[in-house]
Enzyme design. Sequence first.
Site: not given
Lengths: 463, 463
Positions: A280, A292, A326-327, A354, A424
């Site tokens: 993503h 990520d 995606e997040e 991912d 994140h």
Amino acid sequence: MKKTILLTALVLNGLTLFAQSNDEKNIKLFYKKALTEAKCYSWLEYLSNDIGSRLSGSKGAAEAVEYTKRQLESIGLDKVYLQEVMVPHWVRGEKETAYILDGKVKTNVPICALGGSVATPKTGLTAEIIEVQGIKELAELGTDKVKGKIVFYNRPMNPENIETFTSYGACVDQRYAGAKEAAKLGAVGTIVRSMNLRLDDFPHTGAQSYGDLPKEQYIPTAAISTNGAELLSKTLKANPALKFYFKQSCETLPDVLSHNVVGELTGTVSPENIMVVGGHLDSWDLADGSHDDGAGVVQSMEAIRILKNLNYKPKNTIRVVLFMNEENGGKGGAKYEEISKQNKENHIFALESDSGGFSPRGFSIEADDVNLKKIQGFKDFFEPYLVHSFTIGHAGSDISHLTSKAIVKAGLKPDSQRYFDYHHAANDKFDAINKRELELGAATMTSLLYLIDQTGIVIPAAN
Amino acid sequence: MKKTILLTALVLNGLTLFAQSNDEKNIKLFYKKALTEAKCYSWLEYLSNDIGSRLSGSKGAAEAVEYTKRQLESIGLDKVYLQEVMVPHWVRGEKETAYILDGKVKTNVPICALGGSVATPKTGLTAEIIEVQGIKELAELGTDKVKGKIVFYNRPMNPENIETFTSYGACVDQRYAGAKEAAKLGAVGTIVRSMNLRLDDFPHTGAQSYGDLPKEQYIPTAAISTNGAELLSKTLKANPALKFYFKQSCETLPDVLSHNVVGELTGTVSPENIMVVGGHLDSWDLADGSHDDGAGVVQSMEAIRILKNLNYKPKNTIRVVLFMNEENGGKGGAKYEEISKQNKENHIFALESDSGGFSPRGFSIEADDVNLKKIQGFKDFFEPYLVHSFTIGHAGSDISHLTSKAIVKAGLKPDSQRYFDYHHAANDKFDAINKRELELGAATMTSLLYLIDQTGIVIPAAN
């Protein structure tokens, strides 16, 4: 259930052996090309250092769409195109502040708003804070003990699990649904321990959802660093009446138009059978999302680049898909599936990366027993590359939307020990990437794509 | 050759199954303890951040001896003691300087003296420089083309090998013997491309030897960063007559007294059979040696701590040995073997961790076929911990000195992709260590020690 083999010709023993040896040679070549002339690392450097964070709706996300499209065009694929998709547009606003107010002593702690959260009042929010180990404990406390307070979810990731994603899965409900559940009991805000196995000072953001809560009941929610959580918990034990202050100015703006990026090598035998490889494009906003999922994006691009560069003519159509959102919404994955259905496409295989750009250890597979065994039958091909683990498990969020009848799905499974150090958080940056580990992951993906393309998947017989 | 089983009772099927299940439980416990209450990470933090670099003969090395001895004493082992050993004492002196002199343009490049090198003249050394890809090419050039020049060894580590140690082994002759060979042809100095798969600005030091060269023929030798090597090579191609300048003030002082640190859990069935677990206490001087080999030291200590803490009564004597002087002399390993021989000790197994503190992938084993197969028979025990690789290979430098008749040796094999990013360079620091990876390595070592202690090794029959 009867099974038939798709795309796999019966061959004599001699030919099988020849084919096997050829496969070994090809796989060796994929790894060689990945380790000596791959573009994935420089692509990721650009995505991370020139573009930066790529939260859906952001300038970075739009630039990443344009950049990766240009790069895919430069590879010389048969088709490169965008798919329009409307995505949420959440913005963090000013940097958050928070402190523990223990009597007259203020101690600052690092927090960050969770994605989708509402803001606090402009001057911030001060309230008593009550620690729980999860949603279940909160429910047992009931409204009386929760109303008017901030709820502090502090269940740590379990260090005993070898696979860190297991511990993540067992904790993330606090982040995703914690605010919704606390709001139902009259809480005024929630603070969630970061999904991080280390003790450090980085708060880790991530998606949260108010579910079907009426908008007027939304409460602000933020993640606190693990060190901050430890301190808060300790201070609370000494003084349960202490107060907590936090201020954040995040907000959700109207949805904006964004895109999935798609590139194809058209199949030469069964072009109607589609194999997807993807990651993503969007990331969280605190850093560059190098792990990520910048890593997954460039590895997917690299896989199709290697095949094209070797002039490989796939039997099936191989499609690289760089999913948007995606997040915090999954709109890109859903849109891809929607368009695929409209076009009556048949996907036989989907591979997602991912889980970070670390040393590849294997694949996490969604398949019936027969196809699982088939993929496990490839083990010997991967042994020289120290890729050993082929087990049932979640393959990937973006490809979870795909619903073709007999699709097999796989997720690249990199070493997971360091993943939640960065996940994140503001340190998910290019310097956390090792070039060789990234390249080995790309070669591992290329090899599985190739093996599935060569041998097909096993589909249930019509009768 | 006939074989007999040492220490292994024949058991009925039922008992075997019970025993297996017990082993599984114990191994699970080792991993749990390592991941939840290990001391190895905080020990390493102290070694790295409070003590720092530990080159043989340095203050840091002496402090590390005292510190680790105290820590082993705190574990409550049956014996803790030091072994005296005289070690070389090489010191780097002032920070080195170097530049490319291309006409009137000076371009600084990062270098560091190789361990054991002599100094340049006080004002430095300027000469033409000739690039070769290795000792063989140098020999072909002959004295005419080499005399009076600096030799620049620039064969890079081969990125195609999956195991990075393979590439290291194929390159390190340039560093170890390059100066000696160049001196024989009249060179005035050598500059060696750092043993590093990345392109970066860290020069990597390491041992070199003048062999049997007369002292008056010693020439100064230094490593150049990989970026520096690339620049030098490129600039040389454009101007083969350019000059290179470097200055270093390193020197070899008289040998000093140092120590191996030893701790023991005495065997309860066959105390005369000794199993060693160890790493080396000394490091290079440019950084803290957190991976090389602080990690191996604290993992070895952790392995014996876990066993002791669980009140495990080993059948054989388990001995943790923290060797001195692996990096530039191997005197600690040799002394250990010398004392062992004097005491007529019998070693059945030795396990070393000296390949970094990364995620454990398996073991590199020195054993005959029967014992190799025996260890490979443990694979299923390690599968849940993603430890898969049990292959023949170099087990460790320190334990290479051990010569007991039937000894089996193993080296912990961590993921090797990042190792040469840090190896012998200024960035081999504590922040390059991941706590969980370090702990998983310790648990993996504990488990193999336990399994070998439980089941013994297979020794050749006397007849």
